[in-house]
Design a protein around this motif. Structure first.
Motif, PDB file in Angstrom:
ATOM      1  N   LEU A  46      58.504  -5.088   3.320  1.00 45.81           N
ATOM      2  CA  LEU A  46      58.362  -5.994   2.180  1.00 45.81           C
ATOM      3  C   LEU A  46      59.037  -7.338   2.443  1.00 45.81           C
ATOM      4  O   LEU A  46      58.498  -8.396   2.105  1.00 45.81           O
ATOM      5  CB  LEU A  46      58.930  -5.346   0.914  1.00 45.81           C
ATOM      6  N   LEU A  47      60.227  -7.304   3.050  1.00 45.17           N
ATOM      7  CA  LEU A  47      60.918  -8.550   3.366  1.00 45.17           C
ATOM      8  C   LEU A  47      60.115  -9.387   4.367  1.00 45.17           C
ATOM      9  O   LEU A  47      60.046 -10.617   4.251  1.00 45.17           O
ATOM     10  CB  LEU A  47      62.318  -8.261   3.908  1.00 45.17           C
ATOM     11  N   GLU A  48      59.512  -8.725   5.347  1.00 41.37           N
ATOM     12  CA  GLU A  48      58.671  -9.441   6.309  1.00 41.37           C
ATOM     13  C   GLU A  48      57.450 -10.035   5.616  1.00 41.37           C
ATOM     14  O   GLU A  48      57.056 -11.170   5.893  1.00 41.37           O
ATOM     15  CB  GLU A  48      58.243  -8.486   7.441  1.00 41.37           C
ATOM     16  N   GLN A  60      54.589 -14.811   3.376  1.00 40.00           N
ATOM     17  CA  GLN A  60      54.013 -15.477   2.215  1.00 40.00           C
ATOM     18  C   GLN A  60      54.698 -16.814   1.944  1.00 40.00           C
ATOM     19  O   GLN A  60      54.040 -17.801   1.598  1.00 40.00           O
ATOM     20  CB  GLN A  60      54.102 -14.577   0.981  1.00 40.00           C
ATOM     21  N   ARG A  61      56.005 -16.853   2.130  1.00 35.33           N
ATOM     22  CA  ARG A  61      56.734 -18.110   1.935  1.00 35.33           C
ATOM     23  C   ARG A  61      56.306 -19.160   2.958  1.00 35.33           C
ATOM     24  O   ARG A  61      56.148 -20.331   2.636  1.00 35.33           O
ATOM     25  CB  ARG A  61      58.239 -17.872   2.047  1.00 35.33           C
ATOM     26  N   GLN A  62      56.135 -18.728   4.208  1.00 31.44           N
ATOM     27  CA  GLN A  62      55.698 -19.655   5.244  1.00 31.44           C
ATOM     28  C   GLN A  62      54.299 -20.184   4.939  1.00 31.44           C
ATOM     29  O   GLN A  62      54.029 -21.378   5.081  1.00 31.44           O
ATOM     30  CB  GLN A  62      55.725 -18.979   6.609  1.00 31.44           C
ATOM     31  N   LEU A  63      53.408 -19.304   4.506  1.00 33.00           N
ATOM     32  CA  LEU A  63      52.044 -19.710   4.160  1.00 33.00           C
ATOM     33  C   LEU A  63      52.056 -20.683   2.983  1.00 33.00           C
ATOM     34  O   LEU A  63      51.355 -21.700   2.992  1.00 33.00           O
ATOM     35  CB  LEU A  63      51.194 -18.480   3.831  1.00 33.00           C
ATOM     36  N   LEU A  64      52.853 -20.383   1.975  1.00 33.65           N
ATOM     37  CA  LEU A  64      52.954 -21.250   0.815  1.00 33.65           C
ATOM     38  C   LEU A  64      53.504 -22.621   1.202  1.00 33.65           C
ATOM     39  O   LEU A  64      53.022 -23.662   0.731  1.00 33.65           O
ATOM     40  CB  LEU A  64      53.839 -20.600  -0.247  1.00 33.65           C
ATOM     41  N   GLU A  65      54.496 -22.642   2.070  1.00 33.19           N
ATOM     42  CA  GLU A  65      55.063 -23.908   2.530  1.00 33.19           C
ATOM     43  C   GLU A  65      54.007 -24.743   3.247  1.00 33.19           C
ATOM     44  O   GLU A  65      53.901 -25.958   3.032  1.00 33.19           O
ATOM     45  CB  GLU A  65      56.236 -23.640   3.463  1.00 33.19           C
ATOM     46  N   GLN A  66      53.194 -24.117   4.083  1.00 32.67           N
ATOM     47  CA  GLN A  66      52.143 -24.834   4.797  1.00 32.67           C
ATOM     48  C   GLN A  66      51.090 -25.374   3.824  1.00 32.67           C
ATOM     49  O   GLN A  66      50.616 -26.501   3.963  1.00 32.67           O
ATOM     50  CB  GLN A  66      51.468 -23.920   5.816  1.00 32.67           C
ATOM     51  N   GLN A  67      50.732 -24.569   2.839  1.00 34.60           N
ATOM     52  CA  GLN A  67      49.686 -24.983   1.901  1.00 34.60           C
ATOM     53  C   GLN A  67      50.166 -26.089   0.961  1.00 34.60           C
ATOM     54  O   GLN A  67      49.368 -26.903   0.520  1.00 34.60           O
ATOM     55  CB  GLN A  67      49.210 -23.781   1.082  1.00 34.60           C
ATOM     56  N   LEU A  68      51.450 -26.119   0.659  1.00 32.68           N
ATOM     57  CA  LEU A  68      51.977 -27.121  -0.270  1.00 32.68           C
ATOM     58  C   LEU A  68      52.472 -28.388   0.425  1.00 32.68           C
ATOM     59  O   LEU A  68      52.932 -29.319  -0.244  1.00 32.68           O
ATOM     60  CB  LEU A  68      53.102 -26.518  -1.108  1.00 32.68           C
TER      61      LEU A  68
END
Length: 106
Positions: free
Chosen positions: A15-17, A22-30
């Motif tokens: 879950l932590l991975e 998801q955080r990395q993907l969100l950072e890229q998208q934003l």
């Protein structure tokens, strides 16, 4: 009992991975949104700096108005109407943003 703890630890690791990905993907998208907001922040800072300057030096505003009156009174009237319309629009927009909870003051 130990196997259950091991299973829980493994699941927690997964879950932590997943959260990290998801955080990395969100950072890229934003990223484009962040760049745009940074540009808007710089523009607003420049406008505030100009407003503060004009507040401290009202003679600049007076001189500009005097020049406009001398050169083209009809232009002055036209720009006054435009400025008044922009001011009213800005006030209405601020009230609406406040009503929606997007602005700290009306």
């Amino acid at each position: 009992m130990n196997q259950e703890l091991i299973d829980l630890a493994v699941e927690r690791g997964r879950l932590l991975e997943r959260i990290s990905m998801q955080r990395q993907l969100l950072e890229q998208q934003l990223q484009p949104v962040g760049d745009t907001l940074h540009s808007v922040d710089r523009a607003l800072a420049a406008v505030r700096k100009g407003r503060d300057y004009l507040g401290q030096h009202p003679e600049v505003v007076t001189a500009a108005v005097a020049i406009l009156v001398v050169l083209k009174p009809s232009r002055l009237w036209r720009w006054t109407k435009r400025g008044f319309l922009a001011w009213r629009t800005w006030r209405m927009l601020r009230r609406e943003l406040f009503a929606l909870g997007l602005s700290p003051r009306p």
